[in-house]
Design a protein around this motif. Structure first.
Motif, PDB file in Angstrom:
ATOM      1  N   SER A  13       0.826  -1.213   0.000  1.00 43.08           N
ATOM      2  CA  SER A  13       0.000   0.000   0.000  1.00 43.08           C
ATOM      3  C   SER A  13       0.862   1.265   0.000  1.00 43.08           C
ATOM      4  CB  SER A  13      -0.909   0.005   1.239  1.00 43.08           C
ATOM      5  OG  SER A  13      -1.355   1.333   1.473  1.00 43.08           O
ATOM      6  N   PRO A  14       0.658   2.145  -0.968  1.00 39.71           N
ATOM      7  CA  PRO A  14       1.450   3.383  -0.998  1.00 39.71           C
ATOM      8  C   PRO A  14       1.116   4.342   0.151  1.00 39.71           C
ATOM      9  CG  PRO A  14      -0.224   3.394  -2.725  1.00 39.71           C
ATOM     10  CD  PRO A  14      -0.269   2.034  -2.099  1.00 39.71           C
ATOM     11  N   TYR A  15      -0.104   4.254   0.679  1.00 36.81           N
ATOM     12  CA  TYR A  15      -0.461   5.124   1.816  1.00 36.81           C
ATOM     13  C   TYR A  15       0.231   4.621   3.085  1.00 36.81           C
ATOM     14  CZ  TYR A  15      -4.187   6.448  -1.424  1.00 36.81           C
ATOM     15  OH  TYR A  15      -4.888   6.862  -2.522  1.00 36.81           O
ATOM     16  N   ALA A  39      -6.525  -5.130   2.890  1.00 35.97           N
ATOM     17  CA  ALA A  39      -7.653  -4.205   2.693  1.00 35.97           C
ATOM     18  C   ALA A  39      -7.960  -4.183   1.206  1.00 35.97           C
ATOM     19  CB  ALA A  39      -7.275  -2.813   3.181  1.00 35.97           C
ATOM     20  N   ALA A  40      -9.169  -4.610   0.863  1.00 37.88           N
ATOM     21  CA  ALA A  40      -9.563  -4.592  -0.549  1.00 37.88           C
ATOM     22  C   ALA A  40     -10.973  -4.030  -0.628  1.00 37.88           C
ATOM     23  CB  ALA A  40      -9.522  -6.004  -1.115  1.00 37.88           C
ATOM     24  N   MET A  41     -11.189  -3.190  -1.632  1.00 33.11           N
ATOM     25  CA  MET A  41     -12.483  -2.515  -1.747  1.00 33.11           C
ATOM     26  C   MET A  41     -13.658  -3.492  -1.755  1.00 33.11           C
ATOM     27  SD  MET A  41     -12.380   0.664  -4.337  1.00 33.11           S
ATOM     28  CE  MET A  41     -11.148   1.888  -3.998  1.00 33.11           C
ATOM     29  N   LEU A  54     -14.163   2.095   8.063  1.00 33.58           N
ATOM     30  CA  LEU A  54     -13.940   2.285   6.628  1.00 33.58           C
ATOM     31  C   LEU A  54     -13.131   1.135   6.032  1.00 33.58           C
ATOM     32  CD1 LEU A  54     -13.121   6.108   6.689  1.00 33.58           C
ATOM     33  CD2 LEU A  54     -15.273   5.021   6.012  1.00 33.58           C
ATOM     34  N   SER A  55     -12.582   0.269   6.895  1.00 35.95           N
ATOM     35  CA  SER A  55     -11.808  -0.907   6.451  1.00 35.95           C
ATOM     36  C   SER A  55     -10.644  -0.537   5.536  1.00 35.95           C
ATOM     37  CB  SER A  55     -12.726  -1.920   5.740  1.00 35.95           C
ATOM     38  OG  SER A  55     -12.024  -3.123   5.509  1.00 35.95           O
ATOM     39  N   LYS A  56      -9.919   0.496   5.928  1.00 38.93           N
ATOM     40  CA  LYS A  56      -8.784   0.917   5.098  1.00 38.93           C
ATOM     41  C   LYS A  56      -7.486   0.829   5.889  1.00 38.93           C
ATOM     42  CE  LYS A  56     -11.181   4.077   2.036  1.00 38.93           C
ATOM     43  NZ  LYS A  56     -10.774   4.346   0.669  1.00 38.93           N
ATOM     44  N   ILE A  57      -6.409   0.653   5.145  1.00 37.71           N
ATOM     45  CA  ILE A  57      -5.078   0.776   5.735  1.00 37.71           C
ATOM     46  C   ILE A  57      -4.396   1.974   5.077  1.00 37.71           C
ATOM     47  CG2 ILE A  57      -4.786  -1.624   6.401  1.00 37.71           C
ATOM     48  CD1 ILE A  57      -3.211  -2.062   3.789  1.00 37.71           C
ATOM     49  N   PRO A  58      -3.559   2.664   5.842  1.00 35.42           N
ATOM     50  CA  PRO A  58      -3.131   2.406   7.207  1.00 35.42           C
ATOM     51  C   PRO A  58      -4.178   2.817   8.245  1.00 35.42           C
ATOM     52  CG  PRO A  58      -2.196   4.483   6.447  1.00 35.42           C
ATOM     53  CD  PRO A  58      -2.926   3.893   5.284  1.00 35.42           C
ATOM     54  N   ASP A  70      -6.906   8.775   8.595  1.00 32.68           N
ATOM     55  CA  ASP A  70      -6.214   7.974   7.618  1.00 32.68           C
ATOM     56  C   ASP A  70      -4.711   8.308   7.671  1.00 32.68           C
ATOM     57  OD1 ASP A  70      -6.173  10.493   6.499  1.00 32.68           O
ATOM     58  OD2 ASP A  70      -7.282   9.993   4.691  1.00 32.68           O
ATOM     59  N   SER A  71      -4.000   8.078   6.550  1.00 30.48           N
ATOM     60  CA  SER A  71      -2.542   8.293   6.550  1.00 30.48           C
ATOM     61  C   SER A  71      -2.177   9.748   6.854  1.00 30.48           C
ATOM     62  CB  SER A  71      -1.939   7.871   5.201  1.00 30.48           C
ATOM     63  OG  SER A  71      -2.378   8.714   4.162  1.00 30.48           O
ATOM     64  N   VAL A  72      -3.028  10.673   6.439  1.00 29.87           N
ATOM     65  CA  VAL A  72      -2.753  12.100   6.673  1.00 29.87           C
ATOM     66  C   VAL A  72      -2.652  12.370   8.176  1.00 29.87           C
ATOM     67  CG1 VAL A  72      -3.678  14.435   6.353  1.00 29.87           C
ATOM     68  CG2 VAL A  72      -3.952  12.724   4.537  1.00 29.87           C
ATOM     69  N   ASP A 105      -1.049  12.760  -2.560  1.00 33.14           N
ATOM     70  CA  ASP A 105      -2.171  11.881  -2.212  1.00 33.14           C
ATOM     71  C   ASP A 105      -3.241  11.889  -3.304  1.00 33.14           C
ATOM     72  OD1 ASP A 105      -0.970  11.171   0.143  1.00 33.14           O
ATOM     73  OD2 ASP A 105      -2.598  11.836   1.436  1.00 33.14           O
ATOM     74  N   ILE A 112      -5.035   4.838  -8.112  1.00 31.41           N
ATOM     75  CA  ILE A 112      -5.665   3.628  -7.573  1.00 31.41           C
ATOM     76  C   ILE A 112      -7.026   3.394  -8.238  1.00 31.41           C
ATOM     77  CG2 ILE A 112      -6.756   2.758  -5.448  1.00 31.41           C
ATOM     78  CD1 ILE A 112      -4.120   3.408  -4.079  1.00 31.41           C
TER      79      ILE A 112
HETATM   80  N1  LIG Z   1      -7.133   8.360   2.188  1.00 30.25           N
HETATM   81  C1  LIG Z   1      -6.677   7.101   2.736  1.00 30.25           C
HETATM   82  C2  LIG Z   1      -6.590   6.069   1.625  1.00 30.25           C
HETATM   83  C3  LIG Z   1      -6.189   4.699   2.157  1.00 30.25           C
HETATM   84  C4  LIG Z   1      -6.530   3.610   1.166  1.00 30.25           C
HETATM   85  O1  LIG Z   1      -7.356   3.766   0.260  1.00 30.25           O
HETATM   86  N2  LIG Z   1      -5.890   2.468   1.374  1.00 30.25           N
HETATM   87  C5  LIG Z   1      -6.202   1.337   0.538  1.00 30.25           C
HETATM   88  C6  LIG Z   1      -4.990   0.412   0.438  1.00 30.25           C
HETATM   89  S1  LIG Z   1      -3.762   1.115  -0.583  1.00 30.25           S
HETATM   90  C7  LIG Z   1      -7.329   0.567   1.187  1.00 30.25           C
HETATM   91  O2  LIG Z   1      -7.326   0.399   2.390  1.00 30.25           O
HETATM   92  N3  LIG Z   1      -8.292   0.107   0.393  1.00 30.25           N
HETATM   93  C8  LIG Z   1      -9.380  -0.665   0.873  1.00 30.25           C
HETATM   94  C9  LIG Z   1     -10.712  -0.027   0.618  1.00 30.25           C
HETATM   95  O3  LIG Z   1     -10.753   1.054  -0.004  1.00 30.25           O
HETATM   96  O4  LIG Z   1     -11.718  -0.613   1.037  1.00 30.25           O
HETATM   97  C10 LIG Z   1      -5.323   7.312   3.421  1.00 30.25           C
HETATM   98  O5  LIG Z   1      -4.654   8.300   3.101  1.00 30.25           O
HETATM   99  O6  LIG Z   1      -4.977   6.531   4.331  1.00 30.25           O
END
Ligand SMILES: N[C@@H](CCC(=O)N[C@@H](CS)C(=O)NCC(=O)O)C(=O)O
Length: 205
Positions: A13-15, A39-41, A54-58, A70-72, A105, A112
């Motif tokens: 993950s780039p974030y 983490a996958a959409m 939101l189920s996102k990483i990081p 989020d990463s910010v 970002d 992505i």
């Molecule tokens: N705005 C978020 C974006 C994070 C993001 O989209 N991460 C992706 C992995 S690269 C993710 O978790 N995707 C899963 C999803 O969108 O459900 C950040 O800066 O942390």
């Protein structure tokens, strides 16, 4: 011993990479407990959702169980924790760093979505063309700003742009972006020779 922090993490993950580059620059990697998280959409992950709906990483979980995303937010939190200067406190330096952060970002967000679209069975060509147009325009603009990037102390903005360009190399190697933005390519190669970038190169598997 300082409290440890749990980071929902992936080497791709780039974030997440942006957070890890900050942690390396700030010397606080030993405080991070990295938990490999997918983490996958299309596949919300219950383990991440327990702390981040939101189920996102990081996603960063602190010792009291509270999560930051989020990463910010995580990058600024780490900078504050370590007493760093990746987020300049005031003046034009602050706006420049935050603008470059948003630029890096924003470019990543577009890349992505572009990758998701091109992997669909029937990609919407108009959408692909729009991502292509915006990406090329962003690269031209950043190429014009390469000298400013070069002359400014490393900030969250440099890190975000470095990670976005790293993602281009990783997932869009056929785009040939380096020929279109040679000054930017020179700047990023120099920036990515730092240990923080070298230690966080994306890996498959
Ligand atoms: N705005 C978020 C974006 C994070 C993001 O989209 N991460 C992706 C992995 S690269 C993710 O978790 N995707 C899963 C999803 O969108 O459900 C950040 O800066 O942390």
């Amino acid at each position: 011993m300082a409290a440890s922090l749990t980071l929902h993490w992936s080497p791709k993950s780039p974030y997440v990479r942006k957070v890890m580059v900050c942690a390396h620059e700030l010397g606080i990697v030993p405080r991070l407990d990295l938990v490999r998280s997918v983490a996958a959409m299309l596949k919300p992950n219950p383990a991440i959702m327990a702390v981040n709906p939101l189920s996102k990483i990081p996603t960063l979980v602190r010792e009291d169980g509270s999560a930051l995303f989020d990463s910010v937010v995580i990058c600024e939190y780490l900078d504050t924790l370590a007493g760093g200067s990746l987020f300049p406190a005031e003046g034009e330096a602050r706006w420049q760093a935050l603008r470059w952060h948003a630029f890096g970002d924003g470019l990543l967000d577009a890349l992505i979505l572009w990758r998701n679209e091109r992997e669909r069975e029937a990609p919407l060509e108009a959408l692909i063309a729009a991502f292509d147009l915006k990406t090329r325009a962003s690269l031209r603009q950043l190429d014009d700003e390469a000298q400013a990037l070069n002359e400014t102390a490393l900030s969250i903005g440099h890190i975000a742009i470095g990670c976005a360009l790293g993602y281009l190399d990783y997932r869009f190697d056929t785009l040939g972006w380096r020929a279109a933005a040679p000054r930017l390519a020179e700047w990023v190669d120099e920036t990515r020779s730092r240990a923080s970038f070298k230690n966080t190169e994306p890996v498959d598997g």
